[in-house]
Design an enzyme around this catalytic site. Structure first.
Site, PDB file in Angstrom:
ATOM      1  CD  GLN A   1      42.499  50.530  39.625  1.00  0.00           C
ATOM      2  OE1 GLN A   1      41.962  49.717  40.372  1.00  0.00           O
ATOM      3  NE2 GLN A   1      42.682  51.778  39.967  1.00  0.00           N
TER       4      GLN A   1
ATOM      5  CB  SER B   1      43.100  37.294  34.625  1.00  0.00           C
ATOM      6  OG  SER B   1      42.799  36.935  35.955  1.00  0.00           O
ATOM      7  NE  ARG B   2      45.977  44.272  32.857  1.00  0.00           N
ATOM      8  CZ  ARG B   2      45.551  44.870  33.969  1.00  0.00           C
ATOM      9  NH1 ARG B   2      44.311  44.672  34.411  1.00  0.00           N
ATOM     10  NH2 ARG B   2      46.337  45.698  34.619  1.00  0.00           N
ATOM     11  CG  LEU B   3      41.828  35.978  29.899  1.00  0.00           C
ATOM     12  CD1 LEU B   3      41.292  34.642  30.387  1.00  0.00           C
ATOM     13  CD2 LEU B   3      42.439  35.799  28.503  1.00  0.00           C
ATOM     14  CG  HIS B   4      40.788  43.150  28.645  1.00  0.00           C
ATOM     15  ND1 HIS B   4      40.445  43.283  29.974  1.00  0.00           N
ATOM     16  CD2 HIS B   4      42.099  43.511  28.560  1.00  0.00           C
ATOM     17  CE1 HIS B   4      41.492  43.716  30.657  1.00  0.00           C
ATOM     18  NE2 HIS B   4      42.513  43.848  29.828  1.00  0.00           N
TER      19      HIS B   4
END
Ligand code: FMN
Length: 216
Positions: A12, A194-197
């Site tokens: 996701q 892009s998982r740059l949370h």
């Protein structure tokens, strides 16, 4: 060999509301309340459910879900059986880790803190607010201890109902009550693309709460 469900390879992407610098309240306990409220407004089922991890007297870790039933400047309140696995764990090791997992909100809160039993009056007031059936269960169930069968459990319920027959409200059993978790660290997580949370961590210091951004 167990077959892996397709769900294990799903990916996701997250695109939640950004946690820009300064967007969170300087008081992280108020911010927890705000996120619980927002999860509720968004229709999350049991928005106040939190996963509580404890350390057993012999050092084994253990996790389970409990419901947040109160929050104030002191901390977060939940209610349980003091003789349960978590109850005995907390009396031996008060350190806890807590996670609110709001997957559909792309949000998570992680807390480290210490839990202590609430004052008897706090436990009494909450017990009194519970439906009678839940009060009976609290008396009948020695939570986390084995029992021979479902029938044996229902027999204990009948015994409690006869004992308190005619009484509208039950008194609180001494073995049942609240814990308050006093947080030391609180981390707010918001999923981004892009998982740059975004991760903002608050730490309690002698000067009050101090926050910093963590790498995703
Ligand atoms: C959504 C949900 C909410 C729960 N809320 C509570 C709660 O507030 N208090 C409680 O004692 N158990 C609650 N439980 C049950 C616990 O997860 C757990 O099974 C029980 O407390 C025994 O845990 P222990 O053996 O680790 O002490 C809840 C379970 C679920 C799935």
């Amino acid at each position: 060999m167990a077959q892996e469900p397709d769900a294990l390879s799903k990916r996701q992407d997250y695109g939640s509301v950004a946690l820009e610098d300064g967007v969170l309240s300087a008081d992280p306990l108020s911010q927890i309340s705000a996120w619980v409220e927002e999860a509720d407004q968004a229709g999350v089922y049991e928005p106040n459910a939190m996963v509580l991890s404890t350390i057993d007297p012999d050092g084994e870790p253990s996790s389970r879900t409990v419901l947040l039933r109160g929050i104030d400047d002191v901390g977060l309140y939940f209610y349980t059986d003091y003789g349960s696995r978590k109850g005995l764990a907390l009396l031996a090791h008060p350190s806890v880790s807590v996670v609110f997992p709001w997957y559909t909100q792309h949000r998570q809160i992680k807390i480290f803190g210490h839990a202590a039993p609430t004052d008897a009056e706090v436990s009494d007031a909450y017990f009194d607010s519970r439906p009678r059936g839940s009060q009976v269960s609290a008396w009948a169930s020695d939570q986390s201890h084995p029992i021979s069968s479902r029938e044996a459990l229902e027999e204990k319920v009948h015994e409690i109902e006869s004992r308190f027959h005619g009484e509208e409200r039950l008194p609180r059993p001494e073995k049942w009550g609240g814990f308050v978790i006093e947080p030391q660290r609180i981390e707010f997580w918001a999923g981004r693309t892009s998982r740059l949370h975004d991760r903002i961590r608050f730490e309690k210091t002698s000067e009050g709460w101090v926050s910093c951004r963590l790498q995703p």
